[in-house]
Design a protein around this motif. Structure first.
Motif, PDB file in Angstrom:
ATOM      1  N   LEU A  44     -75.543  -0.737 -58.754  1.00  9.40           N
ATOM      2  CA  LEU A  44     -76.899  -0.228 -58.517  1.00  9.40           C
ATOM      3  C   LEU A  44     -76.956   0.655 -57.282  1.00  9.40           C
ATOM      4  N   GLY A  45     -76.233   0.246 -56.227  1.00  7.04           N
ATOM      5  CA  GLY A  45     -76.274   1.015 -54.988  1.00  7.04           C
ATOM      6  C   GLY A  45     -75.677   2.400 -55.107  1.00  7.04           C
ATOM      7  N   LEU A  46     -74.795   2.595 -56.097  1.00  5.71           N
ATOM      8  CA  LEU A  46     -74.221   3.924 -56.287  1.00  5.71           C
ATOM      9  C   LEU A  46     -75.297   4.957 -56.562  1.00  5.71           C
ATOM     10  N   VAL A  47     -76.357   4.529 -57.207  1.00  5.65           N
ATOM     11  CA  VAL A  47     -77.468   5.430 -57.522  1.00  5.65           C
ATOM     12  C   VAL A  47     -78.564   5.344 -56.461  1.00  5.65           C
ATOM     13  N   VAL A  48     -78.812   4.118 -55.964  1.00  2.65           N
ATOM     14  CA  VAL A  48     -79.952   3.900 -55.073  1.00  2.65           C
ATOM     15  C   VAL A  48     -79.674   4.401 -53.662  1.00  2.65           C
ATOM     16  N   PHE A  49     -78.488   4.109 -53.133  1.00  2.54           N
ATOM     17  CA  PHE A  49     -78.217   4.400 -51.722  1.00  2.54           C
ATOM     18  C   PHE A  49     -78.357   5.885 -51.384  1.00  2.54           C
ATOM     19  N   PRO A  50     -77.781   6.831 -52.153  1.00  2.00           N
ATOM     20  CA  PRO A  50     -77.988   8.249 -51.806  1.00  2.00           C
ATOM     21  C   PRO A  50     -79.463   8.638 -51.790  1.00  2.00           C
ATOM     22  N   ARG A  51     -80.254   8.059 -52.688  1.00  2.00           N
ATOM     23  CA  ARG A  51     -81.681   8.390 -52.705  1.00  2.00           C
ATOM     24  C   ARG A  51     -82.406   7.776 -51.519  1.00  2.00           C
ATOM     25  N   MET A  52     -81.933   6.627 -51.062  1.00  2.00           N
ATOM     26  CA  MET A  52     -82.509   6.050 -49.849  1.00  2.00           C
ATOM     27  C   MET A  52     -82.188   6.927 -48.640  1.00  2.00           C
ATOM     28  N   MET A  53     -80.993   7.483 -48.617  1.00  2.00           N
ATOM     29  CA  MET A  53     -80.633   8.384 -47.517  1.00  2.00           C
ATOM     30  C   MET A  53     -81.494   9.643 -47.535  1.00  2.00           C
ATOM     31  N   ILE A  54     -81.791  10.155 -48.729  1.00  2.00           N
ATOM     32  CA  ILE A  54     -82.671  11.325 -48.825  1.00  2.00           C
ATOM     33  C   ILE A  54     -84.084  10.949 -48.396  1.00  2.00           C
ATOM     34  N   GLY A  55     -84.508   9.723 -48.736  1.00  2.00           N
ATOM     35  CA  GLY A  55     -85.809   9.269 -48.263  1.00  2.00           C
ATOM     36  C   GLY A  55     -85.867   9.201 -46.743  1.00  2.00           C
ATOM     37  N   MET A  56     -84.774   8.719 -46.122  1.00  2.00           N
ATOM     38  CA  MET A  56     -84.723   8.702 -44.658  1.00  2.00           C
ATOM     39  C   MET A  56     -84.747  10.126 -44.110  1.00  2.00           C
ATOM     40  N   ARG A  57     -84.094  11.060 -44.806  1.00  2.00           N
ATOM     41  CA  ARG A  57     -84.108  12.460 -44.369  1.00  2.00           C
ATOM     42  C   ARG A  57     -85.534  13.009 -44.366  1.00  2.00           C
TER      43      ARG A  57
END
Length: 413
Positions: A44-57
């Motif tokens: 799940l994190g393979l998809v979720v983590f990059p999007r969380m990083m973009i959210g932090m951006r």
């Protein structure tokens, strides 16, 4: 006065809005850790983590724009999108220096945003609270009266007005002087955390220049190939046709033609000399054999024509930029020419391999060694060709030999 009041108002709004945002930012790193650990839950994190990083951006970018607006400085928008493909998304997240700056900003915003927001709240709150509470002193219990100026109890209108006015003046003066400065200090810290440092800017500029130069070199190589084809298929072909016609005309002239025969002979010989010179120009521009047989075939051909027995070892080279292929060809040709002219070698080994995104060229001969670049052995020309591509040249040639020339040419484009 009006300008200062505007600074107080903007600084107060900036810091007071930053207080709850800093509290919310405290959750960012724990959430990112949870997102990273969720990779073990079916990926799940393979998809979720990059999007969380973009959210932090995007979260940090909103604060960056607020800080820039407060300071009145322009900023360019940062990329806040993901490429297609999980692998490309993770590569961007892990390799992008902006991600490290975002993480650095999160820590800085929490550490500085909460104290700065509380300080602004204390300054503004003290003035507002006093202005509201002092006229309502009579609502407080007699045993616990309103206290102003930290210790003065308010028991009547006189103390309410004097102490209240004094506390409002003190709190207002502190707010007037401190809040704009504190807001600017925090905004500069925000930009410093999210803006690249001088070293980062230099590295990014070097990277951009390297990339643009790579594109220029590729375009230059393509243009040279086009010119070589035009000269080979057009100009040279026409010269050959002219030479053939002049040859036929010479054969058709009677022997007693005299001056006309001599003119035809000179024209015929001049045309053949022009063709020879044109072939030399074409070979120095972009060797046709590179386009016909690739670098492997071109190096093998150069080795077969060398004036000393030459062995060629080729690794897996893959696809190389045209500029690198041309440079490698000329470097090998120049090195073999030097070996045949100056080294007295009986055997030369040419090895081409590709390692870590670079083409390695090693030429070793068993000659007398003692390479002296000041004597015009051609090493300077090799160094210039390599330097044009950010390459390096190492020469090992002790007296008595052997001589080894190692050239590394970056291949990344």
């Amino acid at each position: 006065m009006r300008e200062q009041w505007g600074q107080v108002r903007r600084g107060s709004g900036y810091l007071l809005a930053g207080l709850p945002s800093a509290m919310a930012t405290m959750l960012v790193l724990p959430l990112l850790a949870i997102g990273a650990m969720s990779t073990g839950l079916g990926g799940l994190g393979l998809v979720v983590f990059p999007r969380m990083m973009i959210g932090m951006r995007r979260w940090s970018e909103w604060h960056r724009r607020r800080a820039a607006a407060l300071l009145g400085v322009p900023v360019t928008a940062r990329r806040a999108t993901l490429p297609k493909g999980v692998r490309a998304q993770w590569r961007q997240v892990l390799d992008d220096p902006e991600s490290r700056r975002d993480a650095r900003w999160v820590l800085r915003h929490v550490v500085t945003g909460i104290p700065a927001g509380l300080a602004a709240l204390a300054c503004v709150g003290a003035a507002v609270f006093t202005a509201v509470a002092a006229p309502l002193w009579w609502l407080f219990p007699a045993g616990e009266p309103l206290r102003l100026l930290l210790a003065v109890p308010v028991t009547g209108w006189e103390s309410a007005l004097t102490a209240g006015a004094a506390q409002v003046a003190v709190a207002g003066a502190v707010t007037w002087w401190a809040v704009p400065r504190l807001a600017r200090f925090h905004a500069r810290g925000c930009l410093a955390a999210l803006e690249p440092s001088a070293e980062d800017r230099l590295a990014e500029r070097v990277g951009a220049l390297t990339e643009s130069r790579s594109g220029v070199l590729d375009a230059h190589g393509a243009e040279l190939r086009r010119i070589e084809r035009d000269l080979h298929d057009g100009t040279q072909a026409r010269l050959v046709a002219i030479a053939m016609r002049l040859g036929v005309a010479r054969e058709a002239l009677p022997e007693e033609s005299g001056a006309l025969a001599r003119l035809l002979q000179e024209a015929h010989e001049g045309t053949e000399e022009a063709m020879t010179e044109l072939r030399g120009v074409i070979r120095t521009m972009y060797p046709p054999i590179l386009a016909d047989r690739g670098l492997e075939g071109a190096v093998a051909s150069v080795a077969a024509r060398a004036g000393v027995p030459t062995e060629v070892e080729l690794g897996e080279l893959g696809r190389l930029p045209a500029a690198v292929e041309a440079a490698a060809y000329f470097i090998v040709a120049e090195t073999l020419t030097n070996a045949a002219k100056h080294s007295g070698a009986t055997r030369v080994l040419v090895r081409l391999t590709r390692h870590d995104g670079a083409l390695l060229i090693e030429v070793t001969d068993d000659g007398i060694g003692g390479v002296d670049e000041s004597l015009g052995t051609g090493i300077i020309g090799i160094r210039r060709r390599a330097a044009a591509l950010d390459g390096t040249v190492l020469v090992g040639g002790p007296a008595g030999g052997p001589t080894t020339i190692t050239v590394e040419l970056p291949c990344a484009s």
